[in-house]
Design a protein around this motif. Structure first.
Motif, PDB file in Angstrom:
ATOM      1  N   GLU A   1     114.292 -21.332 -30.280  1.00 38.61           N
ATOM      2  CA  GLU A   1     114.674 -22.621 -30.873  1.00 38.61           C
ATOM      3  C   GLU A   1     115.827 -23.287 -30.135  1.00 38.61           C
ATOM      4  O   GLU A   1     115.946 -24.518 -30.146  1.00 38.61           O
ATOM      5  CB  GLU A   1     115.033 -22.423 -32.348  1.00 38.61           C
ATOM      6  N   GLU A   2     116.659 -22.514 -29.496  1.00 39.92           N
ATOM      7  CA  GLU A   2     117.818 -23.067 -28.802  1.00 39.92           C
ATOM      8  C   GLU A   2     117.491 -23.532 -27.380  1.00 39.92           C
ATOM      9  O   GLU A   2     117.925 -24.595 -26.948  1.00 39.92           O
ATOM     10  CB  GLU A   2     118.948 -22.030 -28.759  1.00 39.92           C
ATOM     11  N   THR A   3     116.713 -22.736 -26.660  1.00 34.42           N
ATOM     12  CA  THR A   3     116.469 -23.034 -25.244  1.00 34.42           C
ATOM     13  C   THR A   3     115.074 -23.593 -24.962  1.00 34.42           C
ATOM     14  O   THR A   3     114.816 -24.076 -23.850  1.00 34.42           O
ATOM     15  CB  THR A   3     116.646 -21.761 -24.403  1.00 34.42           C
ATOM     16  N   SER A   4     114.173 -23.499 -25.937  1.00 37.73           N
ATOM     17  CA  SER A   4     112.766 -23.906 -25.787  1.00 37.73           C
ATOM     18  C   SER A   4     112.005 -23.028 -24.796  1.00 37.73           C
ATOM     19  O   SER A   4     110.881 -23.347 -24.405  1.00 37.73           O
ATOM     20  CB  SER A   4     112.641 -25.376 -25.365  1.00 37.73           C
ATOM     21  N   SER A   5     112.590 -21.924 -24.377  1.00 43.70           N
ATOM     22  CA  SER A   5     111.898 -21.007 -23.472  1.00 43.70           C
ATOM     23  C   SER A   5     110.952 -20.097 -24.259  1.00 43.70           C
ATOM     24  O   SER A   5     111.042 -19.976 -25.484  1.00 43.70           O
ATOM     25  CB  SER A   5     112.911 -20.169 -22.684  1.00 43.70           C
TER      26      SER A   5
ATOM     27  N   THR B   1     108.687 -26.929 -32.987  1.00 44.12           N
ATOM     28  CA  THR B   1     109.396 -27.944 -32.194  1.00 44.12           C
ATOM     29  C   THR B   1     109.894 -27.334 -30.894  1.00 44.12           C
ATOM     30  O   THR B   1     110.440 -26.235 -30.883  1.00 44.12           O
ATOM     31  CB  THR B   1     110.589 -28.507 -32.990  1.00 44.12           C
ATOM     32  N   MET B   2     109.685 -28.042 -29.797  1.00 46.85           N
ATOM     33  CA  MET B   2     110.195 -27.561 -28.504  1.00 46.85           C
ATOM     34  C   MET B   2     110.595 -28.736 -27.628  1.00 46.85           C
ATOM     35  O   MET B   2     110.025 -29.828 -27.724  1.00 46.85           O
ATOM     36  CB  MET B   2     109.124 -26.726 -27.783  1.00 46.85           C
ATOM     37  N   ASN B   3     111.582 -28.511 -26.789  1.00 42.23           N
ATOM     38  CA  ASN B   3     111.899 -29.430 -25.705  1.00 42.23           C
ATOM     39  C   ASN B   3     111.357 -28.816 -24.416  1.00 42.23           C
ATOM     40  O   ASN B   3     110.200 -28.493 -24.336  1.00 42.23           O
ATOM     41  CB  ASN B   3     113.395 -29.720 -25.648  1.00 42.23           C
ATOM     42  N   TRP B   4     112.194 -28.604 -23.389  1.00 39.56           N
ATOM     43  CA  TRP B   4     111.743 -28.000 -22.150  1.00 39.56           C
ATOM     44  C   TRP B   4     112.947 -27.417 -21.431  1.00 39.56           C
ATOM     45  O   TRP B   4     114.095 -27.670 -21.804  1.00 39.56           O
ATOM     46  CB  TRP B   4     111.028 -29.028 -21.269  1.00 39.56           C
ATOM     47  N   THR B   5     112.699 -26.620 -20.408  1.00 38.57           N
ATOM     48  CA  THR B   5     113.803 -26.057 -19.627  1.00 38.57           C
ATOM     49  C   THR B   5     114.040 -26.873 -18.354  1.00 38.57           C
ATOM     50  O   THR B   5     115.179 -27.030 -17.932  1.00 38.57           O
ATOM     51  CB  THR B   5     113.544 -24.580 -19.279  1.00 38.57           C
TER      52      THR B   5
ATOM     53  N   HIS C   1     111.917 -38.023 -25.164  1.00 40.35           N
ATOM     54  CA  HIS C   1     113.184 -37.801 -24.469  1.00 40.35           C
ATOM     55  C   HIS C   1     113.904 -36.542 -24.961  1.00 40.35           C
ATOM     56  O   HIS C   1     115.082 -36.335 -24.662  1.00 40.35           O
ATOM     57  CB  HIS C   1     114.115 -39.016 -24.622  1.00 40.35           C
ATOM     58  N   GLY C   2     113.215 -35.723 -25.725  1.00 37.96           N
ATOM     59  CA  GLY C   2     113.818 -34.500 -26.251  1.00 37.96           C
ATOM     60  C   GLY C   2     114.869 -34.744 -27.313  1.00 37.96           C
ATOM     61  O   GLY C   2     115.637 -33.846 -27.659  1.00 37.96           O
ATOM     62  N   GLU C   3     114.922 -35.967 -27.870  1.00 36.52           N
ATOM     63  CA  GLU C   3     115.949 -36.345 -28.853  1.00 36.52           C
ATOM     64  C   GLU C   3     115.431 -36.141 -30.278  1.00 36.52           C
ATOM     65  O   GLU C   3     114.801 -37.024 -30.858  1.00 36.52           O
ATOM     66  CB  GLU C   3     116.350 -37.808 -28.647  1.00 36.52           C
TER      67      GLU C   3
END
Length: 296
Positions: free
Chosen positions: A84-88, A216-220, A198-200
């Protein structure tokens, strides 16, 4: 008078002999028919015996197929999760390989998604296609169906790709939920992954995504939206090495579990085969999103 008597006796004997001959012929004919019936019965029994092993083999084959299906079901049990913190991507048990990367494609479909899906399919690689709703008001909804039918995961990237932090909670919910409804209406199922434009993210958008059963995920890292990397050769180098020196990233962001961001763009579609092969040459496995733990 005697001659007449002898003549009668001769006729009687002749008739009797003929009758015996007829009876013998009938018996022989009957015996022949019985033999034919016996042979036919034996032949049928032999054919039945011959077919029985085939039936047994078919049953055994079906049993093996059932076992294979069960084994396949076992192998699709989640063995990774999204941090959840790094999206990895991180393994959740010993079956997971630490040295994996996740491929994700945003802003789909926008002209190149089907080509990218075919590339991935040809190279036996998986990815998540994060979809925008405004594309689905056009013929691109057919593309979405095709990409889904090819076995790729479909993610939610909001309906209009607006910055969620600029929207009211009501509008944020509409951007997320209405797209899920739209996607479900096309492919028959709701997305299991969410990525904010935009990962926001906001606390509210995260909650709505969770309520909708999405991870939910963003990207590295990702580079194809920076102008210096809107070139297939330069983009390949950046994605495979993890470095983006022309955008102030002189060090490598490629790490085990990296969540790689790409977009439905011409230069990315062109670079995709070399990106996949380059990552594999470095010993990285392309993770299957079906093996990632979801909310459901």
């Amino acid at each position: 008078m005697k001659n007449i008597i002898w003549l009668v006796l001769a006729i009687i004997l002749l008739i009797t002999g003929c009758a015996d001959i007829t009876s013998d012929a009938e018996r022989e004919s009957k015996q022949g028919e019985d033999q034919e019936k016996t042979q036919e019965s034996t032949k049928n029994d032999a054919e039945t015996s011959k077919n029985e092993p085939e039936e047994d083999a078919n049953e055994e084959e079906q049993t093996q197929e059932n076992r294979m299906d069960k084994d396949k079901e076992k192998t699709t049990e989640p063995i990774y999760q999204i941090d959840e913190e790094t999206s990895s991507v991180v393994p959740v048990n010993e079956e997971g390989n630490e040295k994996v990367v996740l491929l994700t494609i945003d802003d789909a479909p926008d002209g190149h998604a089907l080509k990218m899906a075919n590339t991935l399919k040809d190279l036996e690689a998986s990815a998540i296609f994060f979809v925008n709703g405004h594309s689905l008001d056009s013929e691109d909804k057919k593309t979405l169906q095709q990409v889904h039918d090819m076995g790729f995961a479909i993610g939610n990237h909001t309906y209009n790709h607006k910055l969620l932090s600029d929207l009211s909670t009501e509008k944020q919910k509409e951007e997320i939920v209405s797209l899920n409804d739209r996607i479900e209406g096309i492919i028959g199922e709701r997305p299991q992954f969410f990525r904010a434009p935009h990962g926001e993210n906001t606390d509210f958008s995260r909650q709505i995504a969770a309520d909708e059963g999405m991870v939910t995920m963003n990207w590295t890292y990702g580079y194809d939206y920076f102008e210096p990397y809107m070139d297939a050769e330069k983009l390949t180098e950046a994605m495979v090495t993890g470095k983006g020196p022309e955008v102030d990233v002189p060090y490598s962001l490629l790490k085990p579990g990296a969540n790689l961001l790409m977009h439905d763009r011409e230069w990315t579609a062109e670079a995709l085969p070399d990106i996949i092969e380059g990552l594999r040459a470095k010993g990285y496995e392309i993770v299957d999103p079906a093996l990632i733990q979801t909310k459901e």
